[in-house]
Write a protein that holds these residues in place. Structure first.
Motif, PDB file in Angstrom:
ATOM      1  N   ALA A  86      44.726  21.039  -0.220  1.00 37.92           N
ATOM      2  CA  ALA A  86      44.111  21.156   1.107  1.00 37.92           C
ATOM      3  C   ALA A  86      43.231  19.941   1.390  1.00 37.92           C
ATOM      4  O   ALA A  86      43.268  19.383   2.499  1.00 37.92           O
ATOM      5  CB  ALA A  86      43.291  22.439   1.201  1.00 37.92           C
ATOM      6  N   ILE A  90      45.246  19.934   5.370  1.00 34.13           N
ATOM      7  CA  ILE A  90      45.774  21.225   5.811  1.00 34.13           C
ATOM      8  C   ILE A  90      44.844  22.311   5.265  1.00 34.13           C
ATOM      9  O   ILE A  90      44.511  22.299   4.088  1.00 34.13           O
ATOM     10  CB  ILE A  90      47.201  21.462   5.254  1.00 34.13           C
ATOM     11  N   PRO A  91      44.432  23.258   6.104  1.00 35.29           N
ATOM     12  CA  PRO A  91      43.541  24.318   5.612  1.00 35.29           C
ATOM     13  C   PRO A  91      44.147  25.099   4.442  1.00 35.29           C
ATOM     14  O   PRO A  91      45.359  25.334   4.385  1.00 35.29           O
ATOM     15  CB  PRO A  91      43.360  25.230   6.828  1.00 35.29           C
ATOM     16  N   ARG A 132      44.018  28.217   3.705  1.00 35.51           N
ATOM     17  CA  ARG A 132      44.695  29.447   4.143  1.00 35.51           C
ATOM     18  C   ARG A 132      46.115  29.157   4.644  1.00 35.51           C
ATOM     19  O   ARG A 132      47.054  29.923   4.385  1.00 35.51           O
ATOM     20  CB  ARG A 132      43.863  30.129   5.237  1.00 35.51           C
ATOM     21  N   THR A 133      46.283  28.041   5.337  1.00 35.40           N
ATOM     22  CA  THR A 133      47.606  27.660   5.836  1.00 35.40           C
ATOM     23  C   THR A 133      48.548  27.388   4.673  1.00 35.40           C
ATOM     24  O   THR A 133      49.707  27.825   4.686  1.00 35.40           O
ATOM     25  CB  THR A 133      47.500  26.422   6.752  1.00 35.40           C
ATOM     26  N   ASP A 163      49.616  30.627   3.174  1.00 38.49           N
ATOM     27  CA  ASP A 163      50.617  31.287   4.016  1.00 38.49           C
ATOM     28  C   ASP A 163      51.988  30.623   3.882  1.00 38.49           C
ATOM     29  O   ASP A 163      53.010  31.303   3.845  1.00 38.49           O
ATOM     30  CB  ASP A 163      50.175  31.285   5.483  1.00 38.49           C
ATOM     31  N   ILE A 164      52.007  29.296   3.807  1.00 40.18           N
ATOM     32  CA  ILE A 164      53.278  28.581   3.655  1.00 40.18           C
ATOM     33  C   ILE A 164      53.928  28.970   2.334  1.00 40.18           C
ATOM     34  O   ILE A 164      55.134  29.218   2.273  1.00 40.18           O
ATOM     35  CB  ILE A 164      53.063  27.057   3.742  1.00 40.18           C
ATOM     36  N   CYS A 206      56.884  26.538   7.860  1.00 48.41           N
ATOM     37  CA  CYS A 206      55.759  25.924   8.568  1.00 48.41           C
ATOM     38  C   CYS A 206      56.298  24.972   9.624  1.00 48.41           C
ATOM     39  O   CYS A 206      57.507  24.726   9.697  1.00 48.41           O
ATOM     40  CB  CYS A 206      54.843  25.182   7.598  1.00 48.41           C
ATOM     41  N   LYS A 207      55.374  24.424  10.422  1.00 46.33           N
ATOM     42  CA  LYS A 207      55.759  23.443  11.429  1.00 46.33           C
ATOM     43  C   LYS A 207      56.163  22.143  10.729  1.00 46.33           C
ATOM     44  O   LYS A 207      55.679  21.840   9.635  1.00 46.33           O
ATOM     45  CB  LYS A 207      54.597  23.161  12.386  1.00 46.33           C
ATOM     46  N   THR A 258      53.278  19.870   9.839  1.00 45.67           N
ATOM     47  CA  THR A 258      52.561  20.317   8.644  1.00 45.67           C
ATOM     48  C   THR A 258      53.342  19.943   7.389  1.00 45.67           C
ATOM     49  O   THR A 258      52.762  19.469   6.402  1.00 45.67           O
ATOM     50  CB  THR A 258      52.335  21.841   8.695  1.00 45.67           C
TER      51      THR A 258
END
Length: 66
Positions: free
Chosen positions: A18, A23-24, A26-27, A30-31, A37-38, A41
């Motif tokens: 991170a 990138i956070p 938490r993101t 989740d990935i 993801c996008k 990202t």
């Protein structure tokens, strides 16, 4: 997505990834959990990990079975 595998191979924690990717945390969690993801990202993560988008995103097990 091979994020967790590559991150572990590089010896990076989620927190460290991170920090270097911007990138956070938490993101990233989740990935790893959902496997998507996008594109923007994914590019940041691939750059931070020093791998290509193909290495990060392509499911190698599916292509090896064909």
């Amino acid at each position: 997505m091979n994020l967790k595998k590559i991150r572990n191979e590089k010896g990076l924690t989620i927190q460290k990834l991170a920090e270097i990717s911007g990138i956070p945390k938490r993101t990233i969690e989740d990935i790893q959990r959902f496997g998507e993801c996008k594109v923007s990202t994914a590019i940041k993560l691939a750059d931070a990990l020093g791998v290509t988008l193909d290495e990060l995103c392509r499911d190698t097990t599916a292509t090896q079975e064909k």
